[in-house]
Design an enzyme around this catalytic site. Structure first.
Site, short mmCIF file in Angstrom:
data_model
loop_
_atom_site.label_atom_id
_atom_site.label_comp_id
_atom_site.label_asym_id
_atom_site.label_seq_id
_atom_site.Cartn_x
_atom_site.Cartn_y
_atom_site.Cartn_z
N CYS A 88 -5.44 -8.33 28.35
CA CYS A 88 -6.37 -8.51 29.46
C CYS A 88 -7.24 -9.74 29.26
O CYS A 88 -7.94 -9.85 28.24
CB CYS A 88 -7.25 -7.26 29.61
N CYS A 124 4.06 -4.11 29.30
CA CYS A 124 4.42 -2.75 28.92
C CYS A 124 5.86 -2.70 28.39
O CYS A 124 6.79 -3.14 29.08
CB CYS A 124 4.28 -1.82 30.12
N CYS A 167 -1.20 -3.65 26.57
CA CYS A 167 -1.87 -3.80 27.86
C CYS A 167 -3.36 -4.05 27.69
O CYS A 167 -3.98 -4.76 28.50
CB CYS A 167 -1.62 -2.57 28.73
N CYS A 172 -12.13 -6.65 36.09
CA CYS A 172 -10.69 -6.77 36.33
C CYS A 172 -10.41 -7.90 37.32
O CYS A 172 -10.98 -7.93 38.42
CB CYS A 172 -10.14 -5.45 36.86
N CYS A 183 -3.46 -9.33 39.52
CA CYS A 183 -3.22 -9.71 38.13
C CYS A 183 -2.22 -8.72 37.57
O CYS A 183 -2.43 -7.51 37.62
CB CYS A 183 -4.52 -9.68 37.32
N CYS A 196 -1.49 -6.74 32.43
CA CYS A 196 -1.42 -5.48 31.69
C CYS A 196 -0.16 -4.69 32.06
O CYS A 196 0.36 -3.93 31.24
CB CYS A 196 -2.68 -4.65 31.90
N ASP A 230 -1.77 5.45 49.81
CA ASP A 230 -2.94 4.63 49.50
C ASP A 230 -3.84 4.44 50.72
O ASP A 230 -4.53 3.44 50.83
CB ASP A 230 -2.50 3.27 48.94
N CYS A 267 2.39 6.56 25.17
CA CYS A 267 2.05 5.19 24.78
C CYS A 267 2.04 5.00 23.27
O CYS A 267 2.20 3.88 22.78
CB CYS A 267 0.69 4.79 25.34
#
Length: 393
Positions: free
Chosen positions: A214, A264, A210, A230, A257, A260, A150, A204
């Site tokens: 939100c 899952c 998810c 978001c 956050c 979402c 990252d 999915c």
């Protein structure tokens, strides 16, 4: 094993016995280092990755994250980042929590920090391990290697999906059958041609938990994210004041956050399949808003040493805490908001006004407003005394 010797981009490489042993050793070493998932993909990406990134950027979904547009050409194509790259080893570390993080949303006087940030900074956790594994590859194969966590324009999630670790869910986060939505990702680029893993099919189905959970409707459609809506973007990446319409939905989320991710269905396996347990720091699991609101810069740096929260900076962190204070409904926290009304930082003062107005009785608000508004020279801050506290979302 070869280094770019006539292999078609993205084509599977049939390993010889020596290469097969190397891959087995890499997998064994990765497991010993604490990696929970490993896969290999080509450095030559699918054409639609660039198209999808371009659409998101053209629509402005990246918000203030200008670096995404500035690095788009390299982000969409690993070979643009390093032309010699032939293969990419993707690795994942499971950080699934032992309890449901959404339970903390009901503890309104407690700050809710995203699960990934309750541990030591994941960059520090993973980068050393990646270097160790990359060193093994370099020694055994004489290959060039580069590691990324990252810290460069790398599309980790699509690459991890291409490497068979999982698939990108409707919330755009990588999902794994074994680890749900809870994987830290890292990448090793190499100029060696390695045998490729089978990509993972999207699994999915008809589930849209998810999307439906939100708080700010940040998903324009499945598999698409408008970061500007978001909460994780707003309370981490946004450098200015959080827009009024998103403050109430923020609740007590002071960093990130998890909504979402947490809903899952595949998460049911994550907390039971950790090779190396990542221990969350107690002080970052259920911190009291009252204590956080009192932090000065030195106290902030001390509390969040070695945590990704530290990169947020004191002012933006206190901004988030004050929004959470305003959402707490706890009159015992009025004094914490009031003490920040005279803070030197205008972003903090603005958030303090909003929190104070949400918590304090109207006569107290009127008295403090009369004392302070005439001394306020920042028009954006002054306007907080008149702004709608609960605008329609």
């Amino acid at each position: 094993m070869s280094k770019g010797a006539g292999v078609q981009p993205g084509a599977p490489v049939q390993p010889d016995a020596k290469t097969a042993r190397l891959i087995d050793d890499l997998r064994a070493r990765a497991k010993a280092l604490g990696f929970d998932a490993i896969g290999i993909t080509s450095a030559h990406t699918r054409a639609d990755w660039h198209e999808k990134l371009t659409i998101a950027l053209d629509r402005g979904w990246h918000g203030d994250m200008d670096w995404m547009a500035e690095t788009a050409s390299r982000r969409a194509a690993p070979e643009a980042l390093w032309p010699e790259a032939r293969s990419i080893i993707m690795l994942g570390v499971n950080y699934g929590p032992d309890t449901d993080p959404l339970q903390l949303l009901a503890q309104k006087s407690t700050g809710n920090i995203s699960v990934y940030a309750r541990n030591r900074d994941y960059h520090d956790i993973i980068k050393g391990r990646l270097k160790d594994l990359a060193g093994l590859l370099a020694r055994r194969a004489g290959a060039g290697v580069k590691v990324f966590v990252d810290t460069a324009p790398v599309m980790e999630k699509p690459l991890a999906a291409a490497a068979g670790i999982g698939w990108q869910g409707k919330h755009t986060v990588l999902v794994s059958r074994e680890f749900g939505s809870w994987l830290f990702l890292g990448a090793i680029f190499t100029d060696a041609d390695l045998p490729l893993s089978e990509p993972h099919a999207e699994s999915c189905g008809t589930c849209r938990r998810c999307l439906d959970v939100c708080p700010t409707n940040a998903f324009p459609a499945p598999f698409q994210l408008d970061a500007r809506k978001c909460l994780a973007y707003l309370n981490i990446e946004l450098k200015g004041q959080i827009p009024r319409q998103y403050r109430a939905p923020m609740g007590n989320r002071i960093y990130g956050c998890d909504d979402c991710l947490a809903v899952c269905p595949w998460n049911k396996f994550a907390s039971h399949t950790k090779e190396v347990k990542l221990q969350a720091r107690d002080a970052l699991t259920t911190p009291a808003l009252a204590d956080l609101a009192d932090l000065d810069d030195a106290g902030f740096r001390k509390l969040f040493a070695a945590s990704p929260v530290k990169r947020l900076g004191h002012a933006r962190f206190i901004r988030n805490v004050l929004i959470a204070l305003g959402n707490s409904g706890n009159p015992d926290l009025i004094s914490r908001a009031e003490q920040r009304l005279s803070d030197p930082d205008p972003m903090i003062r603005a958030a303090a006004i909003w929190a104070f107005r949400r918590l304090a009785p109207s006569d107290r608000v009127a008295a403090i407003r009369q004392q302070t508004q005439s001394r306020e020279h920042d028009m954006a801050v002054a306007s907080e005394w008149d702004g709608d506290l609960t605008p329609p979302f």
